[in-house]
Design an enzyme around this catalytic site. Structure first.
Site, PDB file in Angstrom:
ATOM      1  N   SER A  43      18.166   9.009 -11.012  1.00 43.64           N
ATOM      2  CA  SER A  43      18.717   9.554 -12.254  1.00 43.64           C
ATOM      3  C   SER A  43      18.222  10.961 -12.562  1.00 43.64           C
ATOM      4  CB  SER A  43      18.365   8.620 -13.417  1.00 43.64           C
ATOM      5  OG  SER A  43      16.964   8.414 -13.493  1.00 43.64           O
ATOM      6  N   GLY A  78      19.102   4.926 -11.250  1.00 42.19           N
ATOM      7  CA  GLY A  78      18.524   3.621 -10.977  1.00 42.19           C
ATOM      8  C   GLY A  78      18.212   3.377  -9.517  1.00 42.19           C
ATOM      9  N   ASN A 104      11.720   4.989  -9.394  1.00 45.99           N
ATOM     10  CA  ASN A 104      12.079   3.632  -9.824  1.00 45.99           C
ATOM     11  C   ASN A 104      11.257   2.571  -9.099  1.00 45.99           C
ATOM     12  OD1 ASN A 104      14.195   4.169 -11.786  1.00 45.99           O
ATOM     13  ND2 ASN A 104      15.361   4.966 -10.072  1.00 45.99           N
ATOM     14  N   ASP A 133      14.126   8.575 -24.319  1.00 46.78           N
ATOM     15  CA  ASP A 133      13.485   7.564 -23.479  1.00 46.78           C
ATOM     16  C   ASP A 133      12.173   8.057 -22.863  1.00 46.78           C
ATOM     17  OD1 ASP A 133      14.272   9.314 -21.454  1.00 46.78           O
ATOM     18  OD2 ASP A 133      15.829   7.997 -20.657  1.00 46.78           O
ATOM     19  N   HIS A 163      13.776  11.039 -18.964  1.00 49.33           N
ATOM     20  CA  HIS A 163      14.787  11.927 -18.389  1.00 49.33           C
ATOM     21  C   HIS A 163      14.811  13.274 -19.105  1.00 49.33           C
ATOM     22  CE1 HIS A 163      16.167   7.816 -17.350  1.00 49.33           C
ATOM     23  NE2 HIS A 163      16.389   8.415 -16.183  1.00 49.33           N
TER      24      HIS A 163
END
Length: 223
Positions: free
Chosen positions: A51, A88, A117, A198, A201
Site C-alpha cells: 500500500s 495489503g 505487512n 491510521d 500511510h
C-alpha cells in the site's frame, strides 16, 4: 491549339517522372533515418510493492510511484514505470506474482518494496527473507537490476524481531549485490503530520519527499 498542348505536355510529364524517381530514390534514406526513433525500445522499471507504493487513501497520481514516473519521463527518455503494487501485499504474495510480472513487463529494473505487512502480522523472519530472496533471484535471472527498499518495524514487536527484520534487507542486498534503500519512510517518519489518520500511510503532501528519497537510489540504475 491541340498541337500546342501536345507540345508542352511531354516535357511536363517528363519533369513529373523525374521528381517521382528522385523521391523514390530518397525514400529508403528517409526511412532509415526515421526507423531508429520509431523502433527504439522502451525500458521498464517494475515496482513490486504494498500500500505504501499503491498510493493507499490517495489518487494514484498522487503516490510517489506516479510522481517518480513523471520524473522518469522528463529526465530519462526511453524509460517507463509499471506499478504492480497491491495494498495489503505480503512478501509471499509478491513472490507468487513476480514471475508473471517479469514475463509481462520485461523490466530492466525491479523495485522491491515489500515486507511491512509481514512485520505487522509478526510473520516469521525466515519466511519473509526467503520470499524477498526469491524475488531478487528471479528478477536478476531475467536480466533486471534490483533496487531493494527496506522497512522498519515499531519497537513494540520486540528488539530481536525489529532488528532481525531490518537486517534481512541489508544482508540480502549485500549478498545479491542489489541497489539498496534502507528505509522508505526515512524522510517523513518522525512527523505525525505526514501520515493519514491510521498513522501508517503517508498523506499526499509527503509523497514528493518519498519520490526524492527513492530517486537517489533509483536514478543510478537507469544510466
Amino acid at each position: 491549339m491541340n498541337s500546342g498542348y501536345a507540345g508542352w505536355r511531354a516535357p511536363v510529364q517528363w519533369a513529373i517522372g523525374l521528381v517521382m524517381l528522385m523521391l523514390a530514390m530518397a525514400a529508403p534514406t528517409l526511412s532509415a533515418q526515421a526507423t531508429p526513433n520509431a523502433t527504439k525500445p522502451v525500458r521498464t522499471v517494475l515496482v513490486m510493492g504494498d500500500s505504501l507504493s499503491a498510493a493507499y487513501g490517495l489518487s494514484a497520481s498522487q503516490g510517489w510511484v506516479a510522481l517518480t514516473a513523471d520524473r522518469v519521463t522528463r529526465l530519462r527518455p526511453g524509460w517507463r514505470m509499471v506499478n504492480a503494487s497491491i495494498s495489503g501485499e505480503t512478501t509471499a504474495g509478491g513472490a507468487s506474482r513476480i514471475a508473471g510480472e517479469l514475463k509481462r513487463s520485461k523490466p530492466s529494473v525491479v523495485v522491491i518494496e515489500l515486507g511491512a505487512n509481514d512485520g505487522l502480522r509478526g510473520l516469521p523472519l525466515a519466511l519473509t527473507r526467503a520470499n524477498l530472496e526469491r524475488m531478487i533471484k528471479l528478477s536478476q535471472a531475467s536480466g533486471a537490476r534490483v533496487l531493494l527498499v527496506g522497512m522498519r518495524m515499531p519497537p513494540n514487536l520486540g528488539r530481536d524481531y525489529t532488528q532481525g527484520f531490518e537486517r534481512n534487507y541489508s544482508e540480502l542486498s549485500k549478498l545479491h549485490k542489489t541497489g539498496f534503500l534502507p528505509f522508505l519512510l526515512e524522510p517523513i517518519a518522525r512527523d505525525r503530520a505526514n501520515f493519514q489518520p491510521d498513522n501508517l500511510h503517508p498523506v499526499a503532501s509527503a509523497q514528493p519527499k518519498l519520490r526524492d528519497h527513492v530517486w537517489k537510489s533509483l536514478a543510478p540504475l537507469l544510466d
